[in-house]
Motif scaffolding. Structure first.
Motif: not given
Length: 106
Positions: A4-10, A12-31
């Protein structure tokens, strides 16, 4: 990783960890709670089937192999009521056949 669009997932720290781990992020539509329903259903089934009664694996490799086996079964042999009691791969093959037939007929 679908979230979802929670602050923990959006963050920069989360994005950096995902990038280093080779994980592609996707998010649900807002609402839209329905947007994430398919991923949540799959994750619940996967967790139940792979973790039920399991305390640990002897190594990361063993855990990965076990997860691969379950995912392979899920896609190739496990029948789904929503797909007319076919596995996901059988359902997709039927769609490919239908698409080819329709394209050739046109």
């Amino acid at each position: 990783m679908h979230t979802a669009h929670g602050a923990q997932y959006t963050s920069r720290a989360c994005a950096d960890v995902c990038r280093r781990a080779g994980v592609r992020q996707s998010m649900s539509a807002i609402g839209s709670s329905a947007d994430n329903a398919l991923a949540e259903s799959f994750n619940a089934t996967f967790k139940r089937e792979i973790l039920q009664g399991r305390k640990h694996w002897s190594s990361e490799r063993e855990a990965r192999i076990d997860a691969f086996r379950r995912l392979n079964r899920y896609n190739t042999r496990r029948r789904h009521s929503h797909l007319g009691q076919r596995s996901p791969i059988a359902y997709e093959r039927a769609l490919d056949t239908t698409s080819t037939t329709l394209a050739q007929a046109a």
